[in-house]
Design a protein around this motif. Sequence first.
Motif, PDB file in Angstrom:
ATOM      1  N   CYS A  42       0.850  -1.187   0.000  1.00  0.00           N
ATOM      2  CA  CYS A  42       0.000   0.000   0.000  1.00  0.00           C
ATOM      3  C   CYS A  42       0.890   1.243   0.000  1.00  0.00           C
ATOM      4  CB  CYS A  42      -0.930  -0.009   1.212  1.00  0.00           C
ATOM      5  SG  CYS A  42      -2.205  -1.283   1.145  1.00  0.00           S
TER       6      CYS A  42
ATOM      7  N   GLY B 270      -1.743  -1.241  -3.754  1.00  0.00           N
ATOM      8  CA  GLY B 270      -2.790  -0.621  -2.971  1.00  0.00           C
ATOM      9  C   GLY B 270      -2.268   0.706  -2.459  1.00  0.00           C
TER      10      GLY B 270
ATOM     11  N   ASP C 275     -11.030  -0.655  -2.144  1.00  0.00           N
ATOM     12  CA  ASP C 275     -10.938  -1.921  -1.412  1.00  0.00           C
ATOM     13  C   ASP C 275      -9.521  -2.457  -1.325  1.00  0.00           C
ATOM     14  OD1 ASP C 275     -10.553  -2.800  -4.003  1.00  0.00           O
ATOM     15  OD2 ASP C 275     -12.183  -4.252  -3.995  1.00  0.00           O
ATOM     16  N   GLN C 276      -8.543  -1.679  -1.811  1.00  0.00           N
ATOM     17  CA  GLN C 276      -7.131  -1.977  -1.605  1.00  0.00           C
ATOM     18  C   GLN C 276      -6.443  -0.796  -0.914  1.00  0.00           C
ATOM     19  OE1 GLN C 276      -5.420  -3.204  -5.406  1.00  0.00           O
ATOM     20  NE2 GLN C 276      -5.761  -5.332  -4.852  1.00  0.00           N
ATOM     21  N   THR C 277      -7.247   0.002  -0.209  1.00  0.00           N
ATOM     22  CA  THR C 277      -6.725   1.210   0.423  1.00  0.00           C
ATOM     23  C   THR C 277      -6.941   1.151   1.930  1.00  0.00           C
ATOM     24  OG1 THR C 277      -7.140   2.523  -1.572  1.00  0.00           O
ATOM     25  CG2 THR C 277      -6.907   3.721   0.494  1.00  0.00           C
TER      26      THR C 277
ATOM     27  N   LYS D  31     -10.836  -0.609   2.344  1.00  0.00           N
ATOM     28  CA  LYS D  31     -10.430  -1.942   2.791  1.00  0.00           C
ATOM     29  C   LYS D  31     -10.395  -2.034   4.307  1.00  0.00           C
ATOM     30  CE  LYS D  31      -6.698  -5.362   2.684  1.00  0.00           C
ATOM     31  NZ  LYS D  31      -7.622  -6.497   2.415  1.00  0.00           N
ATOM     32  N   CYS D  32      -9.799  -1.019   4.953  1.00  0.00           N
ATOM     33  CA  CYS D  32      -9.647  -1.096   6.402  1.00  0.00           C
ATOM     34  C   CYS D  32      -9.316   0.272   6.973  1.00  0.00           C
ATOM     35  CB  CYS D  32      -8.525  -2.079   6.761  1.00  0.00           C
ATOM     36  SG  CYS D  32      -8.360  -2.424   8.521  1.00  0.00           S
TER      37      CYS D  32
ATOM     38  N   THR E 291     -10.343  -6.820  11.716  1.00  0.00           N
ATOM     39  CA  THR E 291      -9.676  -7.572  10.648  1.00  0.00           C
ATOM     40  C   THR E 291      -8.173  -7.692  10.842  1.00  0.00           C
ATOM     41  OG1 THR E 291      -9.355  -5.612   9.255  1.00  0.00           O
ATOM     42  CG2 THR E 291     -11.424  -6.824   8.982  1.00  0.00           C
TER      43      THR E 291
END
Length: 406
Positions: free
Chosen positions: A48, A69, A89-91, A112-113, A186
């Motif tokens: 990321c 990401g 969703d990759q961040t 993503k989170c 997560t």
Amino acid sequence: MSLYCENVSLNALAEEFGTPLYVYSQAALTAAYENYASAFDGLSPLLCYAVKANGNLSILRHFAGLGCGFDIVSGGELARVLAAGGRADQTIFSGVGKSRAEMMYALEAGIKCFNVESLPELGQLNAAAAECGIVAPVSLRINPDVDAQTHPYISTGLKANKFGIAMEDAEAAYYHAATLPHLRITGIDCHIGSQLTNLSPLVEACGRLLDLADRLAAQGIELEHIDLGGGVGIVYHDETVPDLSAYAQAVRHLLGNRALSLILEPGRSLVGNAGLLLTRVERVKRNGDKYFVVVDAAMNDLMRPALYQAYHHIDNTNPQPGNTFTADVVGPVCETGDFLAQNRRIAAQTGDLLVIRSAGAYAASMASNYNTRPRAAEVLVNGSEFRLIRPREQITEMLERELACL
């Protein structure tokens, strides 16, 4: 002496686009990304890219195309990622001061989170997620109290720093998060600092997080990923930087058979040495025995020397033999702290083009309009080709919004 970025003359770029000018090598960006991918092969990490290092849309688009990401610390950075074609969703959304509006924006985008940094933030995120009718994915950023052995302004893993949740409070924070209905735990993460030149703190922090993850698993809180942040240093002067393969081997050993996916947040180490800043010498000034090389770049173009006492190597594209002297390289900004180098041996005269190296990270991204100075243009070089990826700001643009308020 003719200096080039890939196959393009720096003198030619300065003539076409003027100075100050940021120049980036696409090949160097790609090589830095592939260095991580190769070193951590087998662990399949989600890399990321830390947008704060350099958020130019063309650079973000290039990394997205490589499969990167992103790590963001503001709603504005999320907007940049999405505009550049990156995936929410990759961040990963990091940062100690996320606002409610930023939380809502990220939730609706499908982030993503969230890397959550405090108990109050857990409650605020739970409320925002409830309002959106969404269950927010969260990881707690743990402050492992590890000395990153770097400049105090970019050390983030000690108790004295504002970042993360203290290790002694971490288990209770996870138990609390598990009770909040609109949060889904997560992962676990940390980021202990930037420009790290020693592997030991990174490895120590990883070990402490894994020990915590094991304790949580024993209490029924199973994590999906571990995020080790970024912080790997680059060469500015004469630093010995960490061996990524050795880092990967240490992480692989520590992870063992745990079913945890790996996230890394490199920033500086992907872009720092891929960029440079071109600046023209306006004049050489002497005050008694002290010399100053006055250039058209300033602290608003490259803040790191004034802010961190950072070193950047400087070359002259046309040095005159026998004309070397000791001087401070300074800009036009009305501050004594406006320097790009101090007590540097240099050969320079009016009109010379200087190359300030390792300016790909925290240069353009920290630029400002102090002294009503327009921000510099940015150019991306690819082999023998180049293109403008951000035009030079114009003073009329800077004044427009204020004039509208008169």
